[in-house]
Design a protein around this motif. Structure first.
Motif, PDB file in Angstrom:
ATOM      1  N   ALA A  84       0.832  -1.195   0.000  1.00 47.52           N
ATOM      2  CA  ALA A  84       0.000   0.000   0.000  1.00 47.52           C
ATOM      3  C   ALA A  84       0.872   1.252   0.000  1.00 47.52           C
ATOM      4  CB  ALA A  84      -0.922  -0.013   1.222  1.00 47.52           C
ATOM      5  N   PRO A  85       0.425   2.320  -0.664  1.00 43.97           N
ATOM      6  CA  PRO A  85       1.239   3.541  -0.762  1.00 43.97           C
ATOM      7  C   PRO A  85       1.175   4.382   0.505  1.00 43.97           C
ATOM      8  CG  PRO A  85      -0.845   3.838  -1.902  1.00 43.97           C
ATOM      9  CD  PRO A  85      -0.834   2.420  -1.420  1.00 43.97           C
ATOM     10  N   ASN A  86       1.869   5.516   0.462  1.00 45.13           N
ATOM     11  CA  ASN A  86       1.823   6.537   1.525  1.00 45.13           C
ATOM     12  C   ASN A  86       2.342   6.032   2.866  1.00 45.13           C
ATOM     13  OD1 ASN A  86       0.554   8.330  -0.346  1.00 45.13           O
ATOM     14  ND2 ASN A  86      -1.403   7.322   0.090  1.00 45.13           N
ATOM     15  N   ASN A  87       3.353   5.188   2.808  1.00 45.15           N
ATOM     16  CA  ASN A  87       3.986   4.685   4.036  1.00 45.15           C
ATOM     17  C   ASN A  87       2.966   4.138   5.040  1.00 45.15           C
ATOM     18  OD1 ASN A  87       6.004   6.993   2.996  1.00 45.15           O
ATOM     19  ND2 ASN A  87       7.141   5.374   4.063  1.00 45.15           N
ATOM     20  N   SER A  88       2.050   3.346   4.518  1.00 45.39           N
ATOM     21  CA  SER A  88       1.034   2.726   5.368  1.00 45.39           C
ATOM     22  C   SER A  88       1.374   1.264   5.666  1.00 45.39           C
ATOM     23  CB  SER A  88      -0.347   2.826   4.714  1.00 45.39           C
ATOM     24  OG  SER A  88      -0.319   2.345   3.386  1.00 45.39           O
ATOM     25  N   ASN A  89       2.681   0.993   5.773  1.00 47.25           N
ATOM     26  CA  ASN A  89       3.189  -0.314   6.171  1.00 47.25           C
ATOM     27  C   ASN A  89       4.110  -0.102   7.374  1.00 47.25           C
ATOM     28  OD1 ASN A  89       2.328  -1.803   3.508  1.00 47.25           O
ATOM     29  ND2 ASN A  89       3.513  -0.024   2.835  1.00 47.25           N
ATOM     30  N   ILE A  90       4.175  -1.092   8.267  1.00 43.59           N
ATOM     31  CA  ILE A  90       4.918  -0.864   9.500  1.00 43.59           C
ATOM     32  C   ILE A  90       5.713  -2.091   9.923  1.00 43.59           C
ATOM     33  CG2 ILE A  90       2.898  -1.485  10.908  1.00 43.59           C
ATOM     34  CD1 ILE A  90       3.910   0.623  12.976  1.00 43.59           C
ATOM     35  N   HIS A  91       6.950  -1.851  10.365  1.00 45.11           N
ATOM     36  CA  HIS A  91       7.761  -2.857  11.041  1.00 45.11           C
ATOM     37  C   HIS A  91       7.532  -2.727  12.547  1.00 45.11           C
ATOM     38  CE1 HIS A  91      10.036  -3.184   7.295  1.00 45.11           C
ATOM     39  NE2 HIS A  91      10.469  -1.939   7.396  1.00 45.11           N
ATOM     40  N   VAL A  92       7.465  -3.858  13.244  1.00 47.43           N
ATOM     41  CA  VAL A  92       7.285  -3.849  14.698  1.00 47.43           C
ATOM     42  C   VAL A  92       8.333  -4.759  15.330  1.00 47.43           C
ATOM     43  CG1 VAL A  92       5.695  -4.270  16.603  1.00 47.43           C
ATOM     44  CG2 VAL A  92       4.799  -3.521  14.386  1.00 47.43           C
ATOM     45  N   GLY A  93       9.058  -4.210  16.331  1.00 52.92           N
ATOM     46  CA  GLY A  93      10.034  -5.015  17.054  1.00 52.92           C
ATOM     47  C   GLY A  93      11.455  -4.910  16.535  1.00 52.92           C
ATOM     48  N   ILE A  94      11.723  -3.923  15.689  1.00 48.91           N
ATOM     49  CA  ILE A  94      13.032  -3.797  15.038  1.00 48.91           C
ATOM     50  C   ILE A  94      14.127  -3.502  16.064  1.00 48.91           C
ATOM     51  CG2 ILE A  94      14.367  -2.502  13.343  1.00 48.91           C
ATOM     52  CD1 ILE A  94      12.151  -4.321  12.181  1.00 48.91           C
ATOM     53  N   ARG A  95      15.267  -4.209  15.921  1.00 50.56           N
ATOM     54  CA  ARG A  95      16.408  -3.971  16.804  1.00 50.56           C
ATOM     55  C   ARG A  95      17.714  -4.492  16.208  1.00 50.56           C
ATOM     56  NH1 ARG A  95      13.341  -8.219  18.340  1.00 50.56           N
ATOM     57  NH2 ARG A  95      14.350 -10.156  19.006  1.00 50.56           N
ATOM     58  N   GLY A  96      17.689  -4.940  14.954  1.00 55.40           N
ATOM     59  CA  GLY A  96      18.890  -5.478  14.327  1.00 55.40           C
ATOM     60  C   GLY A  96      19.838  -4.384  13.865  1.00 55.40           C
ATOM     61  N   ALA A  97      21.095  -4.771  13.599  1.00 54.64           N
ATOM     62  CA  ALA A  97      22.124  -3.835  13.132  1.00 54.64           C
ATOM     63  C   ALA A  97      21.876  -3.419  11.684  1.00 54.64           C
ATOM     64  CB  ALA A  97      23.503  -4.483  13.268  1.00 54.64           C
ATOM     65  N   LEU A  98      22.482  -2.295  11.307  1.00 58.17           N
ATOM     66  CA  LEU A  98      22.385  -1.772   9.947  1.00 58.17           C
ATOM     67  C   LEU A  98      23.764  -1.738   9.315  1.00 58.17           C
ATOM     68  CD1 LEU A  98      20.103   1.339  10.635  1.00 58.17           C
ATOM     69  CD2 LEU A  98      19.361  -0.925   9.844  1.00 58.17           C
ATOM     70  N   SER A  99      23.798  -1.734   8.002  1.00 53.88           N
ATOM     71  CA  SER A  99      25.061  -1.517   7.288  1.00 53.88           C
ATOM     72  C   SER A  99      25.377  -0.035   7.213  1.00 53.88           C
ATOM     73  CB  SER A  99      24.973  -2.097   5.875  1.00 53.88           C
ATOM     74  OG  SER A  99      24.744  -3.488   5.910  1.00 53.88           O
TER      75      SER A  99
END
Length: 399
Positions: free
Chosen positions: A259-274
């Motif tokens: 779905a457009p307009n940033n209507s998607n969500i991650h929940v519980g994120i805590r992993g490392a990034l590059s």
């Protein structure tokens, strides 16, 4: 006289023994207090004969002894039972050849079913305040056959199987207009993974029926990484970098499945990034983020509010990587990260999602080979799946 008496007693014993033996040859094997009972209704000799096992009379209404998800009815959805209607199909996706760390999730479907043995769709889910079987007819279609030697072929097999299930008309219909583009009511699918790559072909099937959907993604990693060949990469210039369990959302966005307009969500994120650029790319793909640490600040109610504010009234696809749960409660996953959500918190969050229009769902990355003897990861995943079915039962897919 003594000899005569001895002979007489011995003869009497022999005769008595013969009488008893004669009785034993004709007496029923059951104890005396069962003599007056009715004979058994089931002829097990016939039931377990080769003719009985392989006949089509071995139906979903019959006792079968199979371990299905939460004792749902087994159905040969891709075979002789393909015309049988239902409301929700549970399928397994035994696939783990696109993982980046620990493999083993190909055995996840069986593990989750094992963890669901104490559950029952016919029992009342007390926290959810619903008996799922009162509202939905749920079947377990078994595992989709997926080859282990070619990821493209395996994911294509899953995509075809999922689309076939979704194309059917569900057993129940509801008052009002269906969310589906064709105006019909279609079955929903709960998929037991498998590594997280399987979400991509599953979203393709869902979007074909409902159009782009909002995704609620429970995970410790964002999984939106743009595939690219970095310096020193084993991929040659111009060579395709294949989809994996860390990049499938990037492909889903490019295919217009989200779905457009940033209507998607991650929940519980805590992993490392590059790189911090990963978050910029994530936003471009269409997600907002609720970090695991947010639970300490806003609690489960605050997380639920952010989820609901993000997805609104859109059709929702729910995907849950078991590593969203803290490894102290769910160690058997491909990419464990400490500091995760507890099983009590995930249950409260699920309860807070009641009323959302869940068009499909998956539970992934359960790798039973790393589980404890207590099967705690498999039991956790099974109970989450049980709550997802309750969410589906609470809300029909009407506009």
């Amino acid at each position: 006289m003594f000899s005569t008496l001895t002979t007489t007693v011995a003869l009497a014993l022999v005769l008595a023994s013969s009488h008893v033996l004669g009785q034993q040859q004709v007496m029923p094997a059951s104890p005396p207090w069962e003599y007056e009972k009715e004979p058994e209704a089931v002829n097990f000799t016939q039931l377990f004969s080769s003719e009985g096992i392989y006949q089509e009379a071995w139906t979903r209404e019959s006792w079968n002894g199979l371990t299905t998800f939460a004792r749902s009815a087994p159905l040969r959805c891709f075979g002789v039972d393909s015309e049988s209607p239902y409301d929700v199909a549970v399928i397994g996706a035994p696939f783990d050849t696109a993982t980046s760390f620990r493999p083993g999730a190909r055995f996840g479907p069986n593990g989750i079913r094992q963890g669901a043995r104490r559950l029952g769709i016919e029992r009342i889910n007390v926290p959810m305040k619903i008996r799922v079987s009162d509202y939905l007819d749920i079947v377990d279609c078994g595992d989709v056959p997926m080859v282990y030697t070619d990821n493209k072929v395996a994911l294509r097999q899953l995509e075809a199987a999922n689309k076939m299930l979704l194309s059917k008309t569900s057993l129940r219909s509801f008052e009002g207009t269906s969310l589906a583009k064709d105006g019909k009511y279609h079955p929903r699918v709960l998929t037991l993974g498998g590594d997280h790559t399987i979400t991509l072909p599953l979203l393709r099937g869902v979007a074909e029926v409902y159009g782009p959907v909002s995704v609620i993604h429970f995970d410790s990693h964002i999984d939106t990484w743009k595939p690219r060949a970095w310096g020193g990469s084993p991929w040659l210039p111009g060579e395709e970098v294949p989809v994996s369990h860390g990049s499938y959302f990037w492909y889903a966005h490019n295919e217009g499945l989200l779905a457009p307009n940033n209507s998607n969500i991650h929940v519980g994120i805590r992993g490392a990034l590059s790189s911090w650029d990963d978050y910029e790319n994530d936003y471009e793909v269409g997600f907002v983020i609720s970090h695991a640490d947010d639970l300490e600040e806003v609690g489960w109610r605050g997380v639920v509010k952010k989820i609901r504010d993000t997805v609104g009234d859109n059709p929702v696809y729910l995907t849950l990587d078991i590593d969203v749960i803290d490894p102290g409660m769910a160690p058997a996953t491909g990419t464990p990260e400490i500091g995760g959500i507890t099983t009590r918190e995930i249950k409260k969050i699920m309860q807070g999602l009641a009323g959302l229009k869940i068009v499909g769902a998956d539970i992934v990355e359960v790798a039973p080979g790393y589980d404890t003897q207590d099967e705690i990861t498999q039991i956790a995943a099974a109970n989450i799946g049980y709550d997802i079915l309750a969410l589906m039962a609470k809300t029909p897919l009407t506009a």
